[in-house]
Design an enzyme around this catalytic site. Structure first.
Site, PDB file in Angstrom:
ATOM      1  N   HIS A  35       3.479  -4.605  -1.170  1.00  0.00           N
ATOM      2  CA  HIS A  35       4.467  -3.822  -0.433  1.00  0.00           C
ATOM      3  C   HIS A  35       4.270  -4.054   1.059  1.00  0.00           C
ATOM      4  O   HIS A  35       3.164  -4.366   1.518  1.00  0.00           O
ATOM      5  CB  HIS A  35       4.296  -2.332  -0.731  1.00  0.00           C
ATOM      6  CG  HIS A  35       4.758  -1.926  -2.084  1.00  0.00           C
ATOM      7  ND1 HIS A  35       5.225  -0.660  -2.339  1.00  0.00           N
ATOM      8  CD2 HIS A  35       4.817  -2.584  -3.259  1.00  0.00           C
ATOM      9  CE1 HIS A  35       5.557  -0.562  -3.613  1.00  0.00           C
ATOM     10  NE2 HIS A  35       5.305  -1.724  -4.193  1.00  0.00           N
ATOM     11  N   GLU A  46       4.050  -1.987   3.576  1.00  0.00           N
ATOM     12  CA  GLU A  46       3.052  -1.123   4.212  1.00  0.00           C
ATOM     13  C   GLU A  46       1.626  -1.594   3.933  1.00  0.00           C
ATOM     14  O   GLU A  46       0.779  -1.601   4.836  1.00  0.00           O
ATOM     15  CB  GLU A  46       3.191   0.330   3.723  1.00  0.00           C
ATOM     16  CG  GLU A  46       4.529   0.954   4.012  1.00  0.00           C
ATOM     17  CD  GLU A  46       5.512   0.851   2.853  1.00  0.00           C
ATOM     18  OE1 GLU A  46       6.255   1.812   2.635  1.00  0.00           O
ATOM     19  OE2 GLU A  46       5.534  -0.198   2.168  1.00  0.00           O
ATOM     20  N   CYS A  75       6.344   4.760  -0.835  1.00  0.00           N
ATOM     21  CA  CYS A  75       6.129   5.190  -2.220  1.00  0.00           C
ATOM     22  C   CYS A  75       4.754   5.873  -2.317  1.00  0.00           C
ATOM     23  O   CYS A  75       3.990   5.870  -1.340  1.00  0.00           O
ATOM     24  CB  CYS A  75       6.194   3.974  -3.146  1.00  0.00           C
ATOM     25  SG  CYS A  75       4.754   2.877  -3.009  1.00  0.00           S
ATOM     26  N   CYS A 127       1.790   3.504  -1.312  1.00  0.00           N
ATOM     27  CA  CYS A 127       1.718   3.237   0.121  1.00  0.00           C
ATOM     28  C   CYS A 127       1.338   4.493   0.900  1.00  0.00           C
ATOM     29  O   CYS A 127       0.576   4.421   1.870  1.00  0.00           O
ATOM     30  CB  CYS A 127       3.032   2.651   0.608  1.00  0.00           C
ATOM     31  SG  CYS A 127       3.319   0.996  -0.077  1.00  0.00           S
TER      32      CYS A 127
END
Length: 153
Positions: free
Chosen positions: A53, A55, A83, A86
Site C-alpha cells: 500500500h 502508506e 485502511c 495502514c
C-alpha cells in the site's frame, strides 16, 4: 495554496503514476520540517504483494531515509483514507498528523468504517480529512470506470 494542499498535490502525482501503471491510484508522502522524506504509491499488483500500500511504502521509505522507525516529527499525506493495516502502521511509526483526501466507505479506518484511533492506543495522530478530496475521489472513480469499461469489452 496552503501547505496541506501543496503536499497533497505531491501525493496526487504519485497516485496518478500508480494509475498509469495499472494500480489503484493511491499516493502518499511523509513530510518532516517542510520537506518530503518518504514517498509511496500503490504497488500491490506490480509487486504481487498485499502489503504494498502507498502508506506502508512511504513509511518504509521515510524510516530508511531518516534512519529510525519513530516518525513523531512527521506528517503523512495520502489521497485515500487509510485502511486498518495502514492505520496500524501509522500508529506504530508514531506519525504526528495524518492528512487524507477522499474517505474510504469500504475500508476506511479513520472514521468511515471504523476509527482505529478512537481506542485507547498508546499513540493517536491528529487526523485531518478532506484535503483535495474531490480530486482524490475523481482519480479513483475514473480508474474504476475504466476498469469496468475494459471488462465489458
Amino acid at each position: 495554496m496552503d501547505r496541506d494542499e501543496e503536499f497533497m498535490r505531491a501525493a496526487l502525482a504519485l497516485a496518478r503514476r500508480a494509475a498509469a501503471e495499472g494500480e489503484v491510484p493511491v499516493g502518499c508522502v511523509v513530510v518532516r520540517d517542510g520537506r518530503i522524506v518518504g514517498r509511496g504509491r500503490n504497488r500491490r499488483e506490480t509487486g504481487k504483494n498485499a502489503l504494498a500500500h502507498a502508506e506502508i511504502r512511504a513509511i518504509d521509505n521515510a524510516c530508511r531515509r531518516l534512519g529510525g522507525w519513530r516518525l513523531w516529527e512527521c506528517d503523512l499525506y495520502v489521497t485515500l483514507e487509510p485502511c486498518p493495516m495502514c492505520a496500524g502502521a501509522i500508529g506504530n511509526a508514531r506519525v504526528r498528523r495524518v492528512i487524507y483526501g477522499a474517505p474510504d466507505p469500504k475500508a476506511g479506518a479513520m472514521g468511515s468504517v471504523l476509527d482505529l484511533f478512537a481506542y485507547p492506543l498508546n499513540h493517536r495522530p491528529e487526523v485531518v480529512s478532506g484535503v483535495l478530496a474531490d480530486e482524490s475521489a475523481a482519480l479513483l472513480r475514473d480508474f474504476f470506470a475504466r476498469l469496468r469499461e475494459r471488462d465489458r469489452r
